[in-house]
Design an enzyme around this catalytic site. Structure first.
Site, PDB file in Angstrom:
ATOM      1  N   VAL A 141       0.864  -1.181   0.000  1.00 60.10           N
ATOM      2  CA  VAL A 141       0.000   0.000   0.000  1.00 60.10           C
ATOM      3  C   VAL A 141       0.896   1.225   0.000  1.00 60.10           C
ATOM      4  O   VAL A 141       1.844   1.308   0.792  1.00 60.10           O
ATOM      5  CB  VAL A 141      -0.916   0.020   1.249  1.00 60.10           C
ATOM      6  CG1 VAL A 141      -1.789   1.270   1.259  1.00 60.10           C
ATOM      7  CG2 VAL A 141      -1.765  -1.246   1.324  1.00 60.10           C
ATOM      8  N   SER A 163       3.145  -4.507   3.156  1.00 66.99           N
ATOM      9  CA  SER A 163       3.988  -3.354   3.439  1.00 66.99           C
ATOM     10  C   SER A 163       3.138  -2.127   3.178  1.00 66.99           C
ATOM     11  O   SER A 163       2.295  -2.126   2.289  1.00 66.99           O
ATOM     12  CB  SER A 163       5.206  -3.309   2.512  1.00 66.99           C
ATOM     13  OG  SER A 163       6.010  -4.450   2.688  1.00 66.99           O
ATOM     14  N   CYS A 164       3.369  -1.088   3.966  1.00 69.53           N
ATOM     15  CA  CYS A 164       2.707   0.197   3.732  1.00 69.53           C
ATOM     16  C   CYS A 164       3.802   1.249   3.699  1.00 69.53           C
ATOM     17  O   CYS A 164       4.586   1.364   4.643  1.00 69.53           O
ATOM     18  CB  CYS A 164       1.672   0.491   4.817  1.00 69.53           C
ATOM     19  SG  CYS A 164       0.721   1.989   4.462  1.00 69.53           S
ATOM     20  N   VAL A 165       3.859   1.978   2.609  1.00 67.79           N
ATOM     21  CA  VAL A 165       4.953   2.895   2.371  1.00 67.79           C
ATOM     22  C   VAL A 165       4.417   4.310   2.182  1.00 67.79           C
ATOM     23  O   VAL A 165       3.472   4.514   1.417  1.00 67.79           O
ATOM     24  CB  VAL A 165       5.732   2.466   1.097  1.00 67.79           C
ATOM     25  CG1 VAL A 165       6.902   3.388   0.834  1.00 67.79           C
ATOM     26  CG2 VAL A 165       6.182   1.020   1.204  1.00 67.79           C
TER      27      VAL A 165
END
Length: 174
Positions: A102, A132-134
């Site tokens: 995301v 993963s959230c970036v």
């Protein structure tokens, strides 16, 4: 079988079209794919391999490419709706997603995005995918959220996908 013949581009008009630029098409279009004269986006919505389905980042855009306004939750739902359409076009489904990434332009939106995200992934007994959230400075077309994923091919019905799952486990072990 050559490496190239194992790669199948997936393109469905049920999800937002890939962002341009468009280049001369090396593929023949079917009635299921949008026909943009003889041109094709410079990226695939997804690429299906014998062992995995790789879906490009999906924007909160309608299937005609328009960008509806709304809350982060509504935009997250639209990204996931596009992912689900591509999964379906490739013969897979959301229960087969093993990894998502995301992208958010503001981590202050994480809780609202996550509230919507959790309604779609890891439900009905399916495991929650790795995620993963970036935080990013900006996203294409000025949107605030984008989601990409990797899924196992197939529908995951009883007895289906065991060979693909075992192959994915072997890849992960190395």
């Amino acid at each position: 079988m050559s490496h190239r013949s194992e790669l199948q581009p997936i393109l469905t008009k049920e999800a937002c079209p890939p962002a341009g630029p468009y280049v001369q098409s090396p593929f023949s279009f079917t009635s299921e794919a949008p026909s943009i004269a003889n041109f094709f986006p410079s990226q695939s919505q997804a690429l299906l391999t014998p062992h995995a389905l790789y879906i490009s980042g999906q924007l909160p855009a309608a299937s005609d490419g328009s960008l509806p306004s709304g809350t982060i939750a509504q935009k997250t739902k639209l990204c996931i709706t596009n992912l689900k359409a591509i999964l379906s076009a490739a013969g897979s489904d959301v229960s087969r997603v093993v990894k998502t990434t995301v992208f958010l332009t503001d981590m202050a939106n994480f809780a609202e995005m996550n509230g919507e995200y959790e309604k779609h992934f890891g439900v009905n007994g399916a495991p929650k995918p790795a995620r993963s959230c970036v935080a990013v400075k900006e996203l294409p077309k000025g949107v605030e959220v984008e989601i990409e994923c990797v899924a196992l091919p197939g529908s995951g019905g009883a007895g289906e996908g065991k060979e693909e799952e075992e192959a994915a486990r072997r890849v992960m072990e190395h």
